[in-house]
Design a protein around this motif. Structure first.
Motif, PDB file in Angstrom:
ATOM      1  N   HIS A   7       0.869  -1.181   0.000  1.00  0.00           N
ATOM      2  CA  HIS A   7       0.000   0.000   0.000  1.00  0.00           C
ATOM      3  C   HIS A   7       0.905   1.229   0.000  1.00  0.00           C
ATOM      4  O   HIS A   7       1.698   1.409   0.914  1.00  0.00           O
ATOM      5  N   LEU A   8       0.782   2.067  -1.018  1.00  0.00           N
ATOM      6  CA  LEU A   8       1.582   3.286  -1.113  1.00  0.00           C
ATOM      7  C   LEU A   8       0.678   4.505  -0.986  1.00  0.00           C
ATOM      8  O   LEU A   8      -0.258   4.663  -1.778  1.00  0.00           O
ATOM      9  N   GLU A  30       7.723   5.354 -11.243  1.00  0.00           N
ATOM     10  CA  GLU A  30       8.067   5.854  -9.912  1.00  0.00           C
ATOM     11  C   GLU A  30       7.348   5.080  -8.815  1.00  0.00           C
ATOM     12  O   GLU A  30       7.965   4.692  -7.816  1.00  0.00           O
ATOM     13  N   SER A  31       6.060   4.841  -8.976  1.00  0.00           N
ATOM     14  CA  SER A  31       5.328   4.114  -7.938  1.00  0.00           C
ATOM     15  C   SER A  31       5.699   2.636  -7.938  1.00  0.00           C
ATOM     16  O   SER A  31       5.750   2.006  -6.879  1.00  0.00           O
ATOM     17  N   ARG A  36       8.654  -1.635  -4.934  1.00  0.00           N
ATOM     18  CA  ARG A  36       9.799  -2.548  -4.818  1.00  0.00           C
ATOM     19  C   ARG A  36      10.642  -2.182  -3.581  1.00  0.00           C
ATOM     20  O   ARG A  36      11.039  -3.058  -2.811  1.00  0.00           O
ATOM     21  N   GLU A  37      10.866  -0.890  -3.365  1.00  0.00           N
ATOM     22  CA  GLU A  37      11.632  -0.443  -2.206  1.00  0.00           C
ATOM     23  C   GLU A  37      10.920  -0.783  -0.899  1.00  0.00           C
ATOM     24  O   GLU A  37      11.560  -1.138   0.087  1.00  0.00           O
ATOM     25  N   GLN A  38       9.605  -0.693  -0.894  1.00  0.00           N
ATOM     26  CA  GLN A  38       8.828  -1.037   0.302  1.00  0.00           C
ATOM     27  C   GLN A  38       8.988  -2.521   0.637  1.00  0.00           C
ATOM     28  O   GLN A  38       9.073  -2.889   1.812  1.00  0.00           O
ATOM     29  N   VAL A  39       9.038  -3.364  -0.368  1.00  0.00           N
ATOM     30  CA  VAL A  39       9.258  -4.795  -0.147  1.00  0.00           C
ATOM     31  C   VAL A  39      10.600  -5.007   0.545  1.00  0.00           C
ATOM     32  O   VAL A  39      10.697  -5.746   1.531  1.00  0.00           O
ATOM     33  N   ASP A  49       8.592  -8.145 -10.851  1.00  0.00           N
ATOM     34  CA  ASP A  49       8.169  -6.757 -10.847  1.00  0.00           C
ATOM     35  C   ASP A  49       6.861  -6.592 -10.083  1.00  0.00           C
ATOM     36  O   ASP A  49       5.979  -7.450 -10.163  1.00  0.00           O
ATOM     37  N   PRO A  50       6.710  -5.462  -9.385  1.00  0.00           N
ATOM     38  CA  PRO A  50       5.428  -5.167  -8.752  1.00  0.00           C
ATOM     39  C   PRO A  50       4.321  -5.049  -9.805  1.00  0.00           C
ATOM     40  O   PRO A  50       4.543  -4.526 -10.896  1.00  0.00           O
TER      41      PRO A  50
END
Length: 76
Positions: A7-8, A30-31, A36-39, A49-50
């Motif tokens: 959830h972003l 970007e999102s 990916r960074e949140q994972v 890939d997300p």
């Protein structure tokens, strides 16, 4: 492989843009990279890939939803 829902937080304008790009068969880079960074921040390793799956319908807080396949922590 386990699937992790990300959830972003975002604003309505960005949410509309991401949804529009998705409907056109394109990605909002970007999102997707933020997902990916949140994972990684959650201690998992992405295995793909997300995948954008939608936008929340909150009146105030809007979020982008991504599903990300992650490697299992279990040693085989």
């Amino acid at each position: 492989m386990p699937l992790l829902r990300i959830h972003l937080d975002t604003d309505r304008g960005t949410a509309r843009r991401v949804l529009q790009l998705h409907q056109e068969g394109r990605a909002h880079h970007e999102s997707r990279e933020a997902a990916r960074e949140q994972v990684w921040r959650q201690g998992h390793t992405p295995s793909g890939d997300p995948v954008f799956v939608g936008v929340t319908n909150g009146r105030r807080d809007v979020q982008l939803l991504y599903d990300v396949d992650v490697y299992s922590d279990a040693a085989g």
